[in-house]
Scaffold this active site. Sequence first.
Site, PDB file in Angstrom:
ATOM      1  N   ARG A  36      -4.614   6.774  -7.168  1.00  0.00           N
ATOM      2  CA  ARG A  36      -5.337   6.353  -6.154  1.00  0.00           C
ATOM      3  C   ARG A  36      -5.424   7.648  -5.047  1.00  0.00           C
ATOM      4  O   ARG A  36      -5.671   7.078  -4.066  1.00  0.00           O
ATOM      5  CB  ARG A  36      -4.915   4.988  -5.500  1.00  0.00           C
ATOM      6  N   GLY A  54       4.126  -2.941 -11.877  1.00  0.00           N
ATOM      7  CA  GLY A  54       4.984  -3.784 -12.894  1.00  0.00           C
ATOM      8  C   GLY A  54       5.338  -5.145 -12.980  1.00  0.00           C
ATOM      9  O   GLY A  54       6.010  -5.711 -13.762  1.00  0.00           O
ATOM     10  N   GLY A  55       4.250  -5.685 -12.148  1.00  0.00           N
ATOM     11  CA  GLY A  55       4.415  -7.173 -12.047  1.00  0.00           C
ATOM     12  C   GLY A  55       3.993  -7.956 -13.463  1.00  0.00           C
ATOM     13  O   GLY A  55       3.959  -9.136 -13.715  1.00  0.00           O
ATOM     14  N   GLU A  56       3.411  -7.235 -14.428  1.00  0.00           N
ATOM     15  CA  GLU A  56       3.093  -7.606 -15.678  1.00  0.00           C
ATOM     16  C   GLU A  56       4.249  -7.326 -16.711  1.00  0.00           C
ATOM     17  O   GLU A  56       3.883  -7.800 -17.931  1.00  0.00           O
ATOM     18  CB  GLU A  56       1.881  -7.070 -16.102  1.00  0.00           C
ATOM     19  N   TRP A  77       1.537  -2.039  -4.666  1.00  0.00           N
ATOM     20  CA  TRP A  77       0.923  -1.028  -5.177  1.00  0.00           C
ATOM     21  C   TRP A  77      -0.367  -0.477  -4.539  1.00  0.00           C
ATOM     22  O   TRP A  77      -1.202   0.003  -4.985  1.00  0.00           O
ATOM     23  CB  TRP A  77       0.576  -1.100  -6.953  1.00  0.00           C
ATOM     24  N   ASN A 111       2.433 -10.326  -7.576  1.00  0.00           N
ATOM     25  CA  ASN A 111       2.834 -11.599  -8.512  1.00  0.00           C
ATOM     26  C   ASN A 111       4.119 -11.723  -9.112  1.00  0.00           C
ATOM     27  O   ASN A 111       4.623 -10.470  -9.451  1.00  0.00           O
ATOM     28  CB  ASN A 111       1.815 -11.886  -9.794  1.00  0.00           C
ATOM     29  N   ASP A 153      -1.537 -15.496 -11.107  1.00  0.00           N
ATOM     30  CA  ASP A 153      -1.786 -14.340 -10.617  1.00  0.00           C
ATOM     31  C   ASP A 153      -2.740 -14.011  -9.579  1.00  0.00           C
ATOM     32  O   ASP A 153      -3.499 -13.140  -9.396  1.00  0.00           O
ATOM     33  CB  ASP A 153      -2.282 -13.322 -12.132  1.00  0.00           C
ATOM     34  N   ASP A 160      -2.419 -12.988  -6.379  1.00  0.00           N
ATOM     35  CA  ASP A 160      -1.372 -12.401  -5.823  1.00  0.00           C
ATOM     36  C   ASP A 160      -2.021 -11.876  -4.459  1.00  0.00           C
ATOM     37  O   ASP A 160      -3.040 -11.640  -4.541  1.00  0.00           O
ATOM     38  CB  ASP A 160      -0.371 -11.537  -6.601  1.00  0.00           C
TER      39      ASP A 160
END
Lengths: 210, 568
Positions: B147, B207-209, B277, B295, B338, B340
Amino acid sequence: MLMKRGRWFLPLCVAVLGGIGSSIGAQTERSPAPAAIPGLDQLSGHLAELVPMCLACHGENGVPNHAEAPIIDGQHEGYLYIQLRDYKNGSRKHEVMNEIVKDLSRQDIRELAAFFAKRPWPRLQQTAEEGDDVVAERLASAGMCKECHLSGYMGDSTVPRLAGQLTSYLVVTMRAFKTKERANNAAMSSLLDTFTDEEIDALARYLGAL
Amino acid sequence: MKKHTRWLAGASFFVAAATAVGSAGAEEVKGATKYGDMRTVTQRMLNAAAGDGNNFLHTNHNYKQTRFYPNAQINTSNVHRLRPAWIFQTEVKETMETTPIVVNGVMYVTTAFNHVYALDARTGEELWHYKHKLGPITVYCCGPNNRGVAAYGDMVYMGTLDAKLVALDAKTGKLVWETEIADPELGYSETMAPTAVDGKILIGTNGGEYGIRGFVKAFDAKTGKLLWTFYTIPENSVGVWATHDATGRDMKRNIAAEKEALAKMGDPYKTLGGGVWQNPAVDLERRRVYFVVGNPSPDLDGSLRPGDNLYTDSLVAVDLDTGKYICHFQYIAHDVWDLDAVSPPILVDVKDKDGKLVPGVIHGGKTGHIYVHKRDDCSLIRFSEAMVPQENMWTLPTKEGARMLPGANGGVEWSPMAVDERLGLAYAMNLHQPMTYHVESTPYPGGKLWLGGAFKVIPTEEQWGILSAVDYHSGKIRWEVKTPQPLIGGVLATAGGLVFFGEGNGRFNALDAATGAQLWSFQAGAGVNAPPASYTVDGKQYIVVAAGGNTQLDYKRGNAIIAFSLVD
């Protein structure tokens, strides 16, 4: 057609259970001579000794000698590393591969992954059947495959390239995800869980022919 | 005021032909910028960014993150004369989410897979190109995004997919230092632009996943040394066993079962997710940073993470100098959808419940609400009307899949909002993409995708996008504009009374900020899914945006940075 899973024999002489292309047969195949393999001298000695054995199954020129063995030449380094790590820690199970990596260190695995990733990806010239693309595109959009495998199914880093992978291997491994026999990626399992075997076959032919 | 809903007209109504600008000016400019004159970005410049009508110094324009550009040269009366001034094509044709940063006529943009380009902002000519050498292991869920950079001093900073922070010489693009933020093999990666303030480079993590433990870290801008870490997941993540969400709806938690699980397995904080993020907002007076936390992991399976899962799905404020906790507000405790908090929070003055203007923070949620908080203690003042359809909230995920709206790609997602404080409006782009929520419990997979089930798009249901203008003093939607595809990318508002935003089908639009009337549109040829920016050089205002498509929603990929200016 899928081969029935039989017993695999290690190490240097490998019984071929089923093959593709011309290198088939029930006869025993020799490992290639180490001298002929470029880049081998950059590997630690004990790994350089292993590589000819890998090539006996995964193919001297990258074209696998077995219907159930994937192309590893030119596959992404991160993915190869993670798979070898998973075979070692047992989260991915396969008689042969678990045995091969069991005594390798993390550093060994890194080196092997880097070595195979640098080799060129072979073109297998596989073909799909009529209508496979329609099925595949429908499933791919439902399963958001390209969100991870990226455009052209080329993958990146820890996400494998699928384009041009050996079709018969893709069938085996996708079905194994579905039945959770391949248990090292729960997300792939729940995605493929909703597809029929026929759909998986069409998808595999489509990807193999890319 | 009554709200208006309209459908965005087809591009054919608008002049979309790309007219080249006269080449007369281009030549003399060239010598002036090339490696000359690239001013150091001082803290004073960064502090004053909100009123800086020349540069674009922060990803969200200023520390308050209003994305309101104060130059009115391009405005409602002349925007129909906006045409491409130049197009720059990067080497990487993949998803683009970069916000161009412009410092005194030099523009910095990034691409997928962590390339950085410095361009002459007048001509689009390349000054340098840096290609980060990614390590073999990168683990990220939703495309190889980046980004953008943060500019500070004589350097620009970028977070990388392999979870490093790199500092480059702004003049040459040479690497000055590089530091590892976290271990990518465990599921950490970086896609956000860093935030630079007072000698510190602030950055969170994805990295929430993947079962990470989220954080915001501050690094020394000169050396890359770690100064502080705030873990978004405290060692006691249990909270207050909240049964209702921020809007007062019952989340159908089985608290007894959770308590039992907690007694058995202990606090799940080590793998609880909570990524950050998007950029934090910085309150320089209070010396605080405000950010939102993503999340919990695994996304859909609450059985492995009893408790409220603090501070996931929350607005959090910490001390800028120490990283110490100040306050938080949790939108959804123990989230299993999710839905979030991602879109960067914005600092504006807002009316409190008594109609008194107080310092506030607003955040656009994936639920489709804009939440309005008191800056003081993070408490909630109000939430807006829902900008997208909500149905069956909160239905728990099931094995077979339960339908609930919004879907997990819903509401505002990561797209930064913009505000026009003169109108008291926040502009939010939204997604409407119906999904079913499936739960299947699986143990922590050591750095691999860990959803605890699956999100499935319902192929037979219509999807669309909506750009909403929300009065944050009242929570009412003032106007809204529908688009044929779900919207992702971000919004820019300008003093010219304009709102700019892009669509997945390649259209880049300008609307009247007060009414939502469409004033201009351009077909970029690939998805415009990045936040627009604006800048002024040699007295000429430009609007700039990346057209590179989007991986997550599979919008057509491209590789262009397009700058627009007015033709006579």
